[in-house]
Write a protein that holds these residues in place. Structure first.
Motif, PDB file in Angstrom:
ATOM      1  N   GLY A   5       0.885  -1.092   0.043  1.00 34.21           N
ATOM      2  CA  GLY A   5       0.133  -0.035  -0.035  1.00 34.21           C
ATOM      3  C   GLY A   5       0.936   1.206   0.039  1.00 34.21           C
ATOM      4  N   ALA A   6       0.355   2.123  -0.535  1.00 36.55           N
ATOM      5  CA  ALA A   6       1.099   3.664  -0.455  1.00 36.55           C
ATOM      6  C   ALA A   6       0.935   4.043   0.733  1.00 36.55           C
ATOM      7  CB  ALA A   6       0.544   4.420  -1.571  1.00 36.55           C
ATOM      8  N   CYS A  56       5.554   4.603  -1.778  1.00 35.65           N
ATOM      9  CA  CYS A  56       5.216   4.130  -2.899  1.00 35.65           C
ATOM     10  C   CYS A  56       4.318   2.645  -2.510  1.00 35.65           C
ATOM     11  CB  CYS A  56       6.278   3.741  -3.763  1.00 35.65           C
ATOM     12  SG  CYS A  56       5.853   2.880  -5.434  1.00 35.65           S
ATOM     13  N   HIS A  57       3.469   2.015  -3.256  1.00 31.69           N
ATOM     14  CA  HIS A  57       2.880   0.945  -3.181  1.00 31.69           C
ATOM     15  C   HIS A  57       3.690  -0.219  -3.716  1.00 31.69           C
ATOM     16  CE1 HIS A  57       2.060   1.850  -7.339  1.00 31.69           C
ATOM     17  NE2 HIS A  57       0.960   2.671  -7.041  1.00 31.69           N
TER      18      HIS A  57
END
Length: 245
Positions: A74-75, A102-103
């Motif tokens: 997940g971000a 960032c994801h």
């Protein structure tokens, strides 16, 4: 006297005498170094961003191939901490920072040395091209207007077309044109009916990164130029007390 005038001009408008200085025997290296360090804050930002960008490409080679591959997350969330704990310190720090922003979806990331890069294709492109935006601001003619510095950093044919909007509106237009393609490409994916391509991510991320770096650089140039002009005005007032009356 002439040399003194040129030196003063160099402090205020370093871009205007670059070729003049080289043609008069000053070393190209020293002239370029003077341009790069004219705003120390901007130079520091450039160095940090270059170091970070280089780390994105180097870190996958500091760990065993296959150490980080086929992962999703997940971000704005560190969700691969159990993997980072097995990495050397340098890679652990870089990958953790990447994880936080960032994801890290494997199908949107480049692979180097059999490992996913710390951030995905679009964000990697953003950081890479932000360096170019910062450099463009460094070598642009300074101004106390951020929009004007952004215009000055662009090629002549673009400046002529954007000048009619005025510096502030033109700067905002440049920023919008750089960010909108990335927004369209990125948010369209949320519908689930469209998946962007690596080329589209790199191009839209690179454009956004460039204008983002240009904006940050232009703001720092503006601050530096404003400081210089205030110093000149203060020096003039000290030299001519009558002007204070």
């Amino acid at each position: 006297m002439t040399r003194h005038i040129c030196d003063s001009a160099a402090k205020i408008y370093p871009g205007s005498i670059l070729l003049h200085a080289v043609s008069h025997g000053e070393g190209l290296r020293s002239v370029l170094w003077g341009r790069l360090t004219w705003s120390r804050a901007l130079f520091a930002v450039l160095v940090l961003n270059v170091a970070w960008t280089a780390s994105l490409f180097l870190c996958p080679f500091t760990v065993v191939p296959g150490s980080f591959v086929h992962q999703v997350g997940g971000a704005n969330l560190v969700d691969h901490e159990n993997i980072w704990e097995t990495f050397p310190l340098y890679a652990r720090v870089v990958y953790t920072i990447g994880d936080a922003q960032c994801h890290q979806l494997w199908y949107r990331s480049f692979l180097l040395n059999g490992n996913q890069m710390p951030i995905d294709q679009r964000m990697t492109s953003m950081y890479l091209f932000a360096n170019l935006g910062l450099l463009a601001a460094i070598f642009a003619r300074p101004s106390t207007s951020t929009g004007q510095v952004m215009l000055n950093a662009l090629p002549e044919f673009l400046r002529r077309r954007l000048w009619k909007f005025g510096p502030d509106r033109a700067g905002a237009l440049v920023l919008a044109l750089g960010l909108i393609p990335m927004a369209i490409d990125g948010f369209t994916q949320l519908s689930g009916r469209y998946e962007s391509t690596p080329l589209a991510r790199v191009l839209t991320g690179g454009l956004a990164g460039f204008v983002g770096g240009l904006l940050v650089g232009a703001m720092l140039v503006t601050i530096r130029q404003f400081s210089i002009e205030m110093q000149r005005m203060y020096a003039h007032m000290q030299a001519d007390p009558a002007s204070l009356r």
